[in-house]
Design an enzyme around this catalytic site. Structure first.
Site, short mmCIF file in Angstrom:
data_model
loop_
_atom_site.label_atom_id
_atom_site.label_comp_id
_atom_site.label_asym_id
_atom_site.label_seq_id
_atom_site.Cartn_x
_atom_site.Cartn_y
_atom_site.Cartn_z
N GLY A 84 51.16 63.19 27.98
CA GLY A 84 52.00 62.14 27.39
C GLY A 84 52.04 62.28 25.87
N THR B 156 45.91 61.61 22.55
CA THR B 156 46.32 60.66 23.59
C THR B 156 46.25 59.23 23.06
OG1 THR B 156 45.83 59.63 25.72
CG2 THR B 156 43.99 60.76 24.71
N ASP C 281 45.70 56.93 24.91
CA ASP C 281 44.72 56.26 25.76
C ASP C 281 43.32 56.21 25.15
OD1 ASP C 281 46.83 56.15 27.47
OD2 ASP C 281 46.03 57.56 28.95
N MET D 205 49.87 50.58 28.21
CA MET D 205 49.44 51.82 28.88
C MET D 205 47.94 52.06 28.76
SD MET D 205 52.35 54.67 28.16
CE MET D 205 53.83 54.79 29.16
N GLY D 206 47.46 53.01 29.53
CA GLY D 206 46.03 53.35 29.52
C GLY D 206 45.52 53.15 30.93
N ARG D 207 45.80 54.14 31.75
CA ARG D 207 45.53 54.09 33.19
C ARG D 207 44.15 53.53 33.57
NH1 ARG D 207 47.84 56.80 36.96
NH2 ARG D 207 49.37 57.49 35.44
N GLN E 139 55.42 52.29 22.99
CA GLN E 139 54.10 52.26 22.34
C GLN E 139 53.61 53.65 21.93
OE1 GLN E 139 51.17 50.88 25.54
NE2 GLN E 139 53.07 51.14 26.65
N ARG E 140 54.13 54.71 22.54
CA ARG E 140 53.64 56.02 22.14
C ARG E 140 54.66 56.78 21.27
NH1 ARG E 140 53.76 58.59 28.22
NH2 ARG E 140 55.93 59.21 28.20
O1 F6P Z 1 48.73 60.16 29.05
C1 F6P Z 1 49.01 59.02 28.36
C2 F6P Z 1 49.92 58.06 29.06
O2 F6P Z 1 50.69 57.52 28.06
C3 F6P Z 1 49.18 57.00 29.90
O3 F6P Z 1 48.76 55.92 29.15
C4 F6P Z 1 50.22 56.60 30.90
O4 F6P Z 1 49.63 56.09 32.08
C5 F6P Z 1 50.90 57.88 31.14
O5 F6P Z 1 50.79 58.65 29.98
C6 F6P Z 1 52.35 57.73 31.51
O6 F6P Z 1 52.90 58.97 31.65
P1 F6P Z 1 54.39 59.28 32.06
O7 F6P Z 1 55.25 58.95 30.88
O8 F6P Z 1 54.38 60.73 32.38
O9 F6P Z 1 54.71 58.40 33.22
#
Ligand code: F6P
Length: 414
Positions: free
Chosen positions: A14, A143, A145, A191-193, A305-306
């Protein structure tokens, strides 16, 4: 004829608001260290397998371009979520990668990514040792996360935390100014699994003139829907506007994600077996709306957020650049199978430095929020948590504005 000293860099996983600052750090440092060509893999190792790469000198022409790159969100080179097979399972794929690296006369391979991406560095550096290849493999952390082991924090987290905290403040102001004598509940999904670092960062919204969110739920703590409802009902006796931050990865005692309770949940699973998580806030907002009978709203920050580089933290941009450069230096000095880390040298004033660790201790590991940094009830973070995050959101890195909007550097493909 002497072998050319070339280097290749890729981005994986991500993206973040500062992943390109690390790329800029790799490029600048490689040029300063006398590497001949700096190649960029297009879409990481997956693109490289299809021989998709660019010579970065065709993209970056000046110091101004480097500055623009540092201000550009998302992965400039394109990213991937691709898991290399175990070496014994598919040696052909490794032979193919190394034949491409040999053809391009690559001396160093730098990969900017999170814990899944560090698995790529681990496997490639192991293969190089087994087969006696001389290339060096280095990881650069990235990341939002913030869940990589052995580094104090990860580039990308500080800027995302700054955006989340600022947005939380703004949402709280909006909610407070809303309806006269009418109750409203807002649920923010972050976010942040499996790691609640970013969700916890909403607590930074608590400032002199803002109470901050009322409740914060991290994925590290098992979520109890009944307790949650009781807590919200209790709060509503005291105030009419409530803002709650929840992680996208909230899980119930039976192991199911809260978002799985929603019928609308997608079944998509990526190469690492991660389910796409979305809908936690919507589910909980609908649930509270039905139980309490008041206005509710769900806000899913999702990719905003990213990618919010207009809200980037200068500390984060600078550190991302630093770790990119440090990886090139380490490879040039003979290190391989390692990831650069950020060491917190001092808190007041905050200072950090680049260190380095064996990637085998980092790949596929997840650093979660320690239990003692969450309150007893499991619905807020502690002062220690806030003190840890605060330095990481400091300073601004203003975008270059053109016609009122941030300007970005974009890949030019022939
Ligand atoms: O790897 C970071 C991240 O932003 C996680 O927080 C989030 O669960 C995941 O990527 C989402 O990824 P994608 O955009 O591939 O669904």
């Amino acid at each position: 004829m002497a072998k050319k000293r070339n280097i290749i860099v890729g981005q994986s996983g991500g993206p973040t608001a500062v992943i390109n600052s690390s790329l800029a750090g790799v490029y600048k440092n490689a040029k300063e260290r006398g590497f001949h060509k700096v190649y960029g893999m297009l879409h990481g190792i997956q693109g490289l397998l299809d021989e998709q790469y660019v010579d970065l000198s065709t993209q970056i022409h000046s110091d101004m371009d480097i500055e623009l790159l540092k201000r550009t969100p998302s992965a400039f080179l394109g990213s991937c979520r691709y898991k290399l097979p175990e070496i014994h399972e598919n040696p052909e794929i490794y032979e193919k990668i190394f034949s491409i690296l040999d053809k391009l006369e690559i001396e160093a391979f730098v990969y900017i990514g999170g814990n899944d991406s560090m698995d790529t560095i681990k496997k490639l550096s192991d293969y190089a040792i087994i087969k006696g290849h001389s290339q060096k493999f280095l990881g650069v952390p990235k990341t939002i996360d913030n869940d990589l082991a052995l580094t104090d924090h990860t580039p990308g987290f500080g800027s995302a935390a700054k955006y989340i905290a600022a947005s939380t403040k703004e949402v709280i102001r909006d909610a407070l100014g809303l309806n006269y004598k009418k109750e409203n509940i807002i649920i923010l999904e972050i976010m942040g699994r499996n790691a609640g670092w970013l969700t916890g960062a909403t607590a930074l919204a608590r400032t002199e003139e803002c109470e901050g969110p009322d409740l914060i739920y991290l994925p590290e703590i098992v979520f109890d829907v009944d307790k949650f409802l009781k807590k919200v009902q209790e709060l509503m006796k005291k105030k009419s506007s409530i803002v709650i931050a929840v992680s996208e990865g909230l899980k119930l005692a039976d192991g199911r994600y809260v978002c799985e309770l929603s019928a609308a949940n997608a079944d998509y699973v990526d190469a690492f077996g991660h389910k796409q998580l979305a809908g936690t806030a919507t589910y909980l907002a609908n649930f509270l709306g039905a139980k309490i009978g008041c206005k509710t709203r769900a806000i899913e920050f999702s990719t905003l957020q990213r990618s919010a580089s207009h809200m980037a933290s200068r500390t984060d941009v600078d550190e991302a650049f630093m770790v990119g450069g440090a990886a090139v230096k380490a490879a040039d000095e003979g290190d391989s199978g390692k990831m650069v880390v950020i060491d917190r040298v001092a808190d007041d004033p905050y200072m950090s430095a680049a260190g380095i660790y064996d990637v085998h201790r980092i790949a596929n590991n997840e650093k979660v929020v320690p239990r003692e940094w969450v309150n007893k009830e499991g619905n807020y973070v502690t002062e220690e948590f806030i003190d840890y995050v605060k330095p990481l959101i400091q300073g601004d890195y203003q975008p270059f504005m053109v016609n009122g909007l941030p300007q970005h550097l974009v890949l030019k493909r022939k």
